[in-house]
Motif scaffolding. Sequence first.
Motif, PDB file in Angstrom:
ATOM      1  N   ILE A 122       0.814  -1.201   0.202  1.00  0.00           N
ATOM      2  CA  ILE A 122       0.391  -0.203   0.003  1.00  0.00           C
ATOM      3  C   ILE A 122       1.313   1.262   0.195  1.00  0.00           C
ATOM      4  O   ILE A 122       1.590   0.810   0.757  1.00  0.00           O
ATOM      5  CB  ILE A 122      -0.757  -0.180   1.068  1.00  0.00           C
ATOM      6  N   LEU A 123       1.061   2.347  -0.842  1.00  0.00           N
ATOM      7  CA  LEU A 123       1.609   3.183  -1.349  1.00  0.00           C
ATOM      8  C   LEU A 123       0.791   4.421  -0.313  1.00  0.00           C
ATOM      9  O   LEU A 123      -0.513   4.943  -0.591  1.00  0.00           O
ATOM     10  CB  LEU A 123       1.655   3.204  -3.143  1.00  0.00           C
ATOM     11  N   HIS A 124       1.247   5.326   0.377  1.00  0.00           N
ATOM     12  CA  HIS A 124       0.526   6.074   0.913  1.00  0.00           C
ATOM     13  C   HIS A 124      -0.336   6.924  -0.203  1.00  0.00           C
ATOM     14  O   HIS A 124      -1.266   7.682   0.106  1.00  0.00           O
ATOM     15  CB  HIS A 124       1.736   7.177   1.121  1.00  0.00           C
TER      16      HIS A 124
ATOM     17  N   PHE B 248      -8.452   3.964  -1.317  1.00  0.00           N
ATOM     18  CA  PHE B 248      -9.325   3.398  -0.476  1.00  0.00           C
ATOM     19  C   PHE B 248     -10.328   4.350   0.103  1.00  0.00           C
ATOM     20  O   PHE B 248     -11.148   2.718   0.695  1.00  0.00           O
ATOM     21  CB  PHE B 248      -7.730   1.977   0.138  1.00  0.00           C
ATOM     22  N   ASN B 249      -9.445   4.811   0.551  1.00  0.00           N
ATOM     23  CA  ASN B 249     -10.765   5.310   1.896  1.00  0.00           C
ATOM     24  C   ASN B 249     -12.495   5.726   0.850  1.00  0.00           C
ATOM     25  O   ASN B 249     -13.208   5.405   1.874  1.00  0.00           O
ATOM     26  CB  ASN B 249     -10.049   6.344   2.292  1.00  0.00           C
ATOM     27  N   GLU B 250     -12.377   6.146  -0.339  1.00  0.00           N
ATOM     28  CA  GLU B 250     -13.457   6.831  -1.380  1.00  0.00           C
ATOM     29  C   GLU B 250     -14.413   5.451  -1.550  1.00  0.00           C
ATOM     30  O   GLU B 250     -14.957   5.432  -1.188  1.00  0.00           O
ATOM     31  CB  GLU B 250     -12.890   7.401  -1.534  1.00  0.00           C
TER      32      GLU B 250
ATOM     33  N   LEU C 114      -2.815   0.759   8.763  1.00  0.00           N
ATOM     34  CA  LEU C 114      -4.189   1.649   8.456  1.00  0.00           C
ATOM     35  C   LEU C 114      -3.942   2.240   9.567  1.00  0.00           C
ATOM     36  O   LEU C 114      -2.773   1.961  11.038  1.00  0.00           O
ATOM     37  CB  LEU C 114      -5.043  -0.140   9.244  1.00  0.00           C
ATOM     38  N   THR C 115      -4.438   2.996   9.651  1.00  0.00           N
ATOM     39  CA  THR C 115      -4.812   4.416  10.629  1.00  0.00           C
ATOM     40  C   THR C 115      -6.266   4.287  11.728  1.00  0.00           C
ATOM     41  O   THR C 115      -7.237   4.124  10.816  1.00  0.00           O
ATOM     42  CB  THR C 115      -3.908   5.006  10.987  1.00  0.00           C
ATOM     43  N   GLU C 116      -6.578   4.450  12.564  1.00  0.00           N
ATOM     44  CA  GLU C 116      -8.129   4.797  12.901  1.00  0.00           C
ATOM     45  C   GLU C 116      -9.044   5.705  11.819  1.00  0.00           C
ATOM     46  O   GLU C 116      -9.566   5.143  11.699  1.00  0.00           O
ATOM     47  CB  GLU C 116      -7.809   5.910  14.307  1.00  0.00           C
TER      48      GLU C 116
END
Length: 97
Positions: free
Chosen positions: A12-14, A20-22, A39-41
Amino acid sequence: MKKKLLILQNKILHYRKPLFNELAKSYNVSVLHSGISTLTEEDNYGEIIVDCKEIGPFYIQSNVIREVMSNNYDIIISMFDLRWVKNIFAMYMHNKN
């Protein structure tokens, strides 16, 4: 109910995280990769981290075929890089239209 989406990646590249979130707003997104956990919150997608072996110019990720064959996913998106052997085979293993 959201459709389940599996994305097959090398890592996973930044700059892909916002995509991915969209996608996670409309789909239940899981990203299978061989990198470190990112993964972050704030992230709304899931990760499946698998081992990867390099054999000459080829990369072999473990459990890709098993995850694809589980039929838990409505949509699968994969890198189309011939060096990532199991990702290419996975295109023919998923039996959904």
